[in-house]
Write an enzyme that holds these catalytic residues in place. Structure first.
Site, short mmCIF file in Angstrom:
data_model
loop_
_atom_site.label_atom_id
_atom_site.label_comp_id
_atom_site.label_asym_id
_atom_site.label_seq_id
_atom_site.Cartn_x
_atom_site.Cartn_y
_atom_site.Cartn_z
N GLN A 87 -2.86 -5.99 -1.02
CA GLN A 87 -4.30 -6.04 -0.76
C GLN A 87 -4.58 -5.51 0.64
O GLN A 87 -3.70 -5.48 1.49
CB GLN A 87 -4.78 -7.49 -0.85
CG GLN A 87 -4.73 -8.07 -2.24
CD GLN A 87 -6.00 -7.80 -3.03
OE1 GLN A 87 -6.72 -6.86 -2.74
NE2 GLN A 87 -6.26 -8.62 -4.03
N CYS A 88 -5.83 -5.15 0.85
CA CYS A 88 -6.29 -4.68 2.15
C CYS A 88 -5.92 -5.69 3.24
O CYS A 88 -6.11 -6.88 3.03
CB CYS A 88 -7.80 -4.50 2.11
SG CYS A 88 -8.53 -3.96 3.64
N PRO A 89 -5.41 -5.31 4.40
CA PRO A 89 -5.15 -3.95 4.85
C PRO A 89 -3.70 -3.51 4.59
O PRO A 89 -3.25 -2.56 5.24
CB PRO A 89 -5.42 -4.05 6.35
CG PRO A 89 -4.92 -5.40 6.71
CD PRO A 89 -5.11 -6.27 5.49
#
Lengths: 74, 158
Positions: A12-14
């Site tokens: 998932q981000c980042p």
């Protein structure tokens, strides 16, 4: 010139850009990085990342929920 | 001004806000930026060690220490915390969705060279000692923050 594959699926981000950043630091100018990501935000993020870091986005495609990008390190 | 520099003031000790701060800091570092995070007031609780550390404290300092969460794993949510149940639920969902934990985000920030600065005045007010905080921090005051904020093109207050 070498080509490196990065599997960032499930991150998932980042996560994906952090991993990409670390890999580009480890390779030389002209090298190609091919990254696969499932985080949907990456589609837009990668363009911003390339613009900011001065690397070149060679291609960006999507299929089956996976975003594939090829980046040339400048 | 340097377009490659970002500063973040972490005032809040809420889990959600701390995560936002570290996600932005890590993202900025991954964009090739130099990042400084300034931890002040409740934000200092994010940096506390999870274990008890013996220190010389006054009665009020010790009381404060007991009432504040000890580290990244014990923070509550800013909304819908429900005495910690909300935070537990959020952590469960984040694990399912493979979102990094706050602890992992802090480790990544450290590996990426994000500067983490603890405000010494706040530490003093809240009775927090250096040995109670995690390793790898810098200790400074408002002038250091202002000096770095002056050079950066983004400054966030979280």
């Amino acid at each position: 010139m070498t080509e490196k594959f990065i599997n960032a699926k499930g991150l998932q981000c980042p996560g994906p850009i952090v991993q990409l950043f670390r890999e580009t630091q480890a390779c030389s100018k002209g090298d190609i990085l091919c990254i696969e990501v499932t985080d949907q935000g990456f589609k837009k993020d990668i363009a911003a990342w390339c613009k900011k870091t001065g690397n070149e986005l060679l291609s960006l495609e999507e299929g089956g929920g996976v975003i594939k990008a090829r980046i040339k390190k400048n | 001004m340097n377009a490659n520099k970002k500063t973040v003031i972490v005032f809040s000790g809420d889990l959600d806000r701390a995560m936002a701060a570290f996600i932005i800091a890590n993202g900025a570092a991954a964009m090739g930026n130099e990042v400084s995070m300034f931890f002040t007031f409740w934000g200092l609780n994010i940096l506390r060690r999870p274990d008890k550390v013996k220190t010389q404290k006054s009665f009020l300092e010790a009381l404060f220490g007991r009432m504040m969460p000890r580290g990244a794993e014990r923070l509550g949510l800013s909304r819908m915390n429900f005495g910690g149940l909300g935070a537990l639920m959020m952590k469960y969902i984040m694990k399912q969705k493979k979102v990094n934990t706050l602890r992992e985000l802090i480790e990544t920030a450290r590996a990426l060279g994000v500067k983490m600065i603890a405000c010494t005045m706040s530490m003093d007010v809240m009775g927090l000692k250096k040995e109670e905080l995690i390793d790898g921090l810098e200790f400074a005051g408002v002038a250091t923050y202002l000096g770095e904020a002056d050079e950066s093109n983004v400054n966030l207050f979280i």
